[in-house]
Design a protein around this motif. Sequence first.
Motif, short mmCIF file in Angstrom:
data_model
loop_
_atom_site.label_atom_id
_atom_site.label_comp_id
_atom_site.label_asym_id
_atom_site.label_seq_id
_atom_site.Cartn_x
_atom_site.Cartn_y
_atom_site.Cartn_z
N LEU A 14 39.91 -108.69 112.65
CA LEU A 14 40.12 -109.13 114.35
C LEU A 14 40.22 -110.86 114.68
N GLY A 15 40.77 -111.23 113.44
CA GLY A 15 41.39 -112.53 113.28
C GLY A 15 42.91 -112.77 113.02
N HIS A 16 43.48 -111.10 113.75
CA HIS A 16 44.83 -111.88 113.55
C HIS A 16 45.97 -112.59 114.79
N ALA A 17 44.76 -113.18 115.60
CA ALA A 17 45.43 -113.91 116.82
C ALA A 17 45.89 -115.42 116.21
N ALA A 18 44.59 -115.53 114.63
CA ALA A 18 45.03 -116.99 114.67
C ALA A 18 46.07 -117.29 113.71
N PHE A 19 46.48 -116.70 112.90
CA PHE A 19 48.09 -116.58 112.46
C PHE A 19 49.09 -116.35 113.86
N PHE A 20 48.67 -115.89 114.39
CA PHE A 20 49.64 -115.33 115.51
C PHE A 20 50.49 -117.19 115.35
N ALA A 21 48.43 -117.12 116.44
CA ALA A 21 48.79 -118.49 117.35
C ALA A 21 49.56 -119.84 116.21
N LEU A 22 49.70 -119.55 115.24
CA LEU A 22 49.00 -120.85 114.36
C LEU A 22 51.43 -120.97 114.07
N GLY A 23 51.64 -120.23 113.82
CA GLY A 23 52.86 -119.60 113.47
C GLY A 23 54.31 -120.40 115.04
N GLY A 24 53.11 -119.41 116.00
CA GLY A 24 53.14 -119.89 117.85
C GLY A 24 53.59 -122.54 117.49
N TYR A 25 52.21 -122.73 117.12
CA TYR A 25 52.24 -123.96 117.42
C TYR A 25 53.49 -124.89 115.91
N ALA A 26 53.64 -124.04 115.49
CA ALA A 26 54.75 -124.45 114.77
C ALA A 26 55.88 -124.78 114.94
N MET A 27 56.15 -122.88 116.02
CA MET A 27 57.38 -123.50 116.58
C MET A 27 56.97 -124.36 117.57
N GLY A 28 56.45 -124.30 118.26
CA GLY A 28 56.11 -125.20 119.48
C GLY A 28 56.31 -126.58 119.27
N MET A 29 55.86 -126.81 117.98
CA MET A 29 56.28 -128.27 118.09
C MET A 29 57.75 -128.50 117.08
N TYR A 30 58.26 -128.23 117.16
CA TYR A 30 59.66 -128.33 116.49
C TYR A 30 60.13 -128.44 118.02
N LEU A 31 60.18 -127.54 119.07
CA LEU A 31 60.47 -127.72 120.50
C LEU A 31 60.44 -129.13 121.18
N MET A 32 59.17 -128.99 120.95
CA MET A 32 58.13 -129.98 121.52
C MET A 32 58.62 -131.73 120.93
N ARG A 33 59.37 -132.17 119.95
CA ARG A 33 60.24 -132.87 118.98
C ARG A 33 61.37 -133.07 119.57
N GLN A 34 62.52 -131.97 119.73
CA GLN A 34 63.39 -131.96 120.59
C GLN A 34 63.64 -132.51 122.04
#
Length: 393
Positions: free
Chosen positions: A76-96
């Motif tokens: 019942l915690g797979h949303a955490a892995f989904f969100a962490l992958g999303g934040y990794a991509m979001g950090m790249y997009l913010m740096r751009q």
Amino acid sequence: MITGFLIRALDRNITVAIAIILAIAVLVPASNLLLSADNPLHIPTYIMALFGKYLCYALLALALDLVWGYCGILSLGHAAFFALGGYAMGMYLMRQIGSRGVYGDPILPDFMVFLNWKELPWFWHGFDMFWFAMIMVLVVPGLLAFVFGWFAFRSRVNGVYLSIITQAMTYALLLAFFRNDMGFGGNNGLTDFKDILGFSVQANGTRAVLFALSAIMLALCLLIASGIVHSKFGKVLVGVRDAESRVRFLGFRVENIKLFTFVVSAMMAGIAGALFVPQVGIINPGEFAPANSIEVVIWTAVGGRGTLIGPIIGAVLVNAGKSFFTGAFPDFWLFALGALFIAVTLFLPKGIVGTVAQYAANRKALLKAQKTEAAREAANEAAAGPTTTQAAE
């Protein structure tokens, strides 16, 4: 080795499913980019982006099915892995974004300037490089799953207790990411993305490519998951699900089997989150919400747990229904979702795909029995025929 893996993975159903997904990866973007808006076959950009989001959810459901359907781990915690992958991509997009932000700082994202941060935190370094961000999309969810699984599985935490702990994990991350001093945008999260690899995230071409990549990654992860479950390791995996104590008695290290599967599943969920973020344009702590993980369980149950293809279908159908209900009857969606889960539990315990497969197997067995009975009767008549004739003479 690779050839054997592919042969085991590509059974008839999986091959057909992958072919359909790859066809969608080509036809939908082509319809959007090549056909004029007045053409009846033209798919608008917003529809393509919406179904791209569904494909990401389908990949998340596939990741859960690998651990729940084949290893018996109800996470019942797979949303955490989904969100962490999303934040990794979001950090790249913010740096751009660079100096194109509201405050014009070439290094610090806008929320850091607003909060009077003086320098970029150490964990943001490297995210200006695409390859580094993509590695983090896999490493961060995988590392969390490894650490969590290492302690949980070696402590032999099972069943409902493991489910509760996974939900507690994602809720703890939800509370942590809400804090402004964590350095991830707090309640607002990461948004206002400009481009990815130099291409505008709002351009039709970019959205078409993101849709195609979502479909391709779904097909690839389906192939990998099928290869795992149809291998010798997959047989042991099912044994762990059905009779863990017996598998342990036979000498297998059950905790290592669970840990490997859990980490692979977490990485798949991270990929889904990374593809999700540029298509929706935002990532915030709400993605960690335990309710999101419960929804993934519902998608998997509706489609058919332990079928691989079922969770994909379930995720698309349930989210399409959610889009309809939240637009037409926004106050009734949660009631409809609850009723759907109860109906599936009572009337379709094996889900859509599982029920269809069971019906097809029963039908095939019935036809085979009928043919066998008909052949036996014909043989009996043939054997009895001459005897009857001779008796008459």
